[in-house]
Design a protein around this motif. Sequence first.
Motif, mmCIF file in Angstrom:
data_model
loop_
_atom_site.group_PDB
_atom_site.id
_atom_site.type_symbol
_atom_site.label_atom_id
_atom_site.label_comp_id
_atom_site.label_asym_id
_atom_site.label_seq_id
_atom_site.Cartn_x
_atom_site.Cartn_y
_atom_site.Cartn_z
ATOM 1 N N GLY A 6 23.407 11.725 7.236
ATOM 2 C CA GLY A 6 24.766 11.283 6.939
ATOM 3 C C GLY A 6 25.151 9.974 7.591
ATOM 4 N N LEU A 7 24.159 9.152 7.967
ATOM 5 C CA LEU A 7 24.460 7.864 8.583
ATOM 6 C C LEU A 7 24.944 6.872 7.532
ATOM 7 N N ASN A 8 25.854 5.991 7.945
ATOM 8 C CA ASN A 8 26.305 4.953 7.029
ATOM 9 C C ASN A 8 25.381 3.746 7.108
ATOM 10 N N LEU A 9 25.712 2.709 6.338
ATOM 11 C CA LEU A 9 24.832 1.547 6.229
ATOM 12 C C LEU A 9 24.657 0.839 7.568
ATOM 13 N N VAL A 10 25.732 0.721 8.339
ATOM 14 C CA VAL A 10 25.656 0.034 9.631
ATOM 15 C C VAL A 10 24.757 0.804 10.592
ATOM 16 N N SER A 11 24.903 2.117 10.623
ATOM 17 C CA SER A 11 24.087 2.938 11.522
ATOM 18 C C SER A 11 22.612 2.868 11.149
ATOM 19 N N VAL A 12 22.330 2.922 9.858
ATOM 20 C CA VAL A 12 20.937 2.821 9.407
ATOM 21 C C VAL A 12 20.356 1.457 9.771
ATOM 22 N N THR A 13 21.175 0.416 9.691
ATOM 23 C CA THR A 13 20.714 -0.926 10.057
ATOM 24 C C THR A 13 20.352 -0.998 11.535
ATOM 25 N N VAL A 14 21.147 -0.349 12.377
ATOM 26 C CA VAL A 14 20.849 -0.328 13.818
ATOM 27 C C VAL A 14 19.526 0.384 14.081
ATOM 28 N N LYS A 45 0.851 -1.182 0.000
ATOM 29 C CA LYS A 45 0.000 0.000 0.000
ATOM 30 C C LYS A 45 0.890 1.236 0.000
ATOM 31 N N VAL A 46 0.282 2.378 -0.221
ATOM 32 C CA VAL A 46 1.058 3.611 -0.397
ATOM 33 C C VAL A 46 1.895 3.928 0.832
ATOM 34 N N THR A 47 1.350 3.687 2.020
ATOM 35 C CA THR A 47 2.074 4.028 3.247
ATOM 36 C C THR A 47 3.328 3.180 3.447
ATOM 37 N N ASP A 48 3.442 2.058 2.723
ATOM 38 C CA ASP A 48 4.640 1.226 2.848
ATOM 39 C C ASP A 48 5.874 1.913 2.278
ATOM 40 N N PHE A 49 5.661 2.942 1.462
ATOM 41 C CA PHE A 49 6.804 3.674 0.928
ATOM 42 C C PHE A 49 7.538 4.450 2.020
ATOM 43 N N VAL A 50 6.826 4.820 3.082
ATOM 44 C CA VAL A 50 7.434 5.643 4.134
ATOM 45 C C VAL A 50 8.603 4.929 4.809
ATOM 46 N N PRO A 51 8.407 3.712 5.367
ATOM 47 C CA PRO A 51 9.566 3.039 5.973
ATOM 48 C C PRO A 51 10.639 2.672 4.962
ATOM 49 N N PHE A 52 10.232 2.470 3.707
ATOM 50 C CA PHE A 52 11.227 2.118 2.690
ATOM 51 C C PHE A 52 12.208 3.265 2.463
ATOM 52 N N PHE A 53 11.698 4.488 2.457
ATOM 53 C CA PHE A 53 12.554 5.641 2.171
ATOM 54 C C PHE A 53 13.211 6.227 3.420
ATOM 55 N N VAL A 54 12.896 5.697 4.608
ATOM 56 C CA VAL A 54 13.515 6.216 5.828
ATOM 57 C C VAL A 54 15.029 6.034 5.784
ATOM 58 N N GLY A 55 15.469 4.855 5.339
ATOM 59 C CA GLY A 55 16.905 4.598 5.277
ATOM 60 C C GLY A 55 17.626 5.560 4.352
ATOM 61 N N PHE A 56 17.037 5.813 3.184
ATOM 62 C CA PHE A 56 17.646 6.763 2.248
ATOM 63 C C PHE A 56 17.672 8.174 2.842
ATOM 64 N N THR A 57 16.610 8.514 3.568
ATOM 65 C CA THR A 57 16.543 9.836 4.187
ATOM 66 C C THR A 57 17.610 10.000 5.260
ATOM 67 N N LEU A 58 17.789 8.956 6.078
ATOM 68 C CA LEU A 58 18.813 9.013 7.118
ATOM 69 C C LEU A 58 20.209 9.122 6.511
ATOM 70 N N ALA A 59 20.432 8.400 5.416
ATOM 71 C CA ALA A 59 21.748 8.438 4.778
ATOM 72 C C ALA A 59 22.018 9.795 4.130
ATOM 73 N N ALA A 83 17.059 0.725 11.958
ATOM 74 C CA ALA A 83 16.005 -0.145 11.438
ATOM 75 C C ALA A 83 15.720 -1.293 12.398
ATOM 76 N N GLY A 84 16.778 -1.827 13.014
ATOM 77 C CA GLY A 84 16.591 -2.894 13.990
ATOM 78 C C GLY A 84 15.774 -2.440 15.188
ATOM 79 N N MET A 85 15.992 -1.198 15.624
ATOM 80 C CA MET A 85 15.227 -0.662 16.745
ATOM 81 C C MET A 85 13.739 -0.592 16.397
ATOM 82 N N PHE A 86 13.429 -0.081 15.205
ATOM 83 C CA PHE A 86 12.031 -0.002 14.786
ATOM 84 C C PHE A 86 11.432 -1.396 14.603
ATOM 85 N N ALA A 87 12.243 -2.345 14.159
ATOM 86 C CA ALA A 87 11.751 -3.718 14.000
ATOM 87 C C ALA A 87 11.378 -4.318 15.352
#
Length: 285
Positions: free
Chosen positions: A238-246, A220-234, A248-252
């Motif tokens: 300026g977060l790197n891949l490891v930081s974004v993963t952490v 659904k349309v709202t699923d785009f929001v969590p998908f683009f959170v990582g790109f927004t943080l990066a 994302a893990g918290m939200f999971a």
Amino acid sequence: MTISWIQAVILGIFACLASMPGMGGSAIGNYTLGRPLVAGLVCGIILGNVPAGIMVGAAMQVVYIALVTPGGTVSADVRAVSYIGIPLAMLALNSYGLDPASTKGVAMATSFGAMVGTLGTVLFYGTATINLVWQHIGWRAVEKGEFKKLYLVDMVLPWISHLICSFIPTVVMCKLGVPVVETIKATLPMDGLAMKTLFTVGSMLPCVGIAILLKQVVNKVTDFVPFFVGFTLAAGVGLNLVSVTVVAGMFAIIHYNIKMIGIRAKEAALASGGSFDDDDDEEEI
């Protein structure tokens, strides 16, 4: 940059471990060693250029980020992408003098990955076909009650399949890839139409991988929001891949706990003889 026979043999062994049906298992072999991101590190260590290997592997990983193998349906097998495509791409980048992190370098890497992906599919079905012979031997052993032969069928005979469909093709193509790359360089100059087309198509391939991933995870349309959170943080923080993963893990974890609260509440309601159906509650009201 060249590939020696010893390096080609080591690459062939890793191709066997990463291939499907995997000699290294699904978790460690296909879904870890076989991923281009991991294979880039392995190829970089073997070929003596870790930064280039990682950059090429990362570029190819984006293209195959949504690759799944449902049953016997395989669109591309990662053994060829990771342990044939990455070494050949590294050779090509070195031959053309391109930076793996540059736009043209990424485009060339993804193009090589796409080219050998189809070869991987052929190798997959070849391996599966040969394995049918070993399965027949296994069934015959079961019918005769010779259960100890199953160890031979499970742990020894499949290596023959991978020797034919993984090891030999990888060794030959990696070793003979140097003159092929040099021939391509001599035939297709950097400023020629063919290379410009290759760079253009290659630069679009990562979009295909992202699009396939979106098709799988967005309902659904709202699923785009969590998908683009990582790109927004990066991009924004300026977060790197490891930081974004952490993050994302918290939200999971939060999402998991919320789901578990709902499940426990439903179980408690059912255990007490009540109903957890919202429609029933509305009718009673």
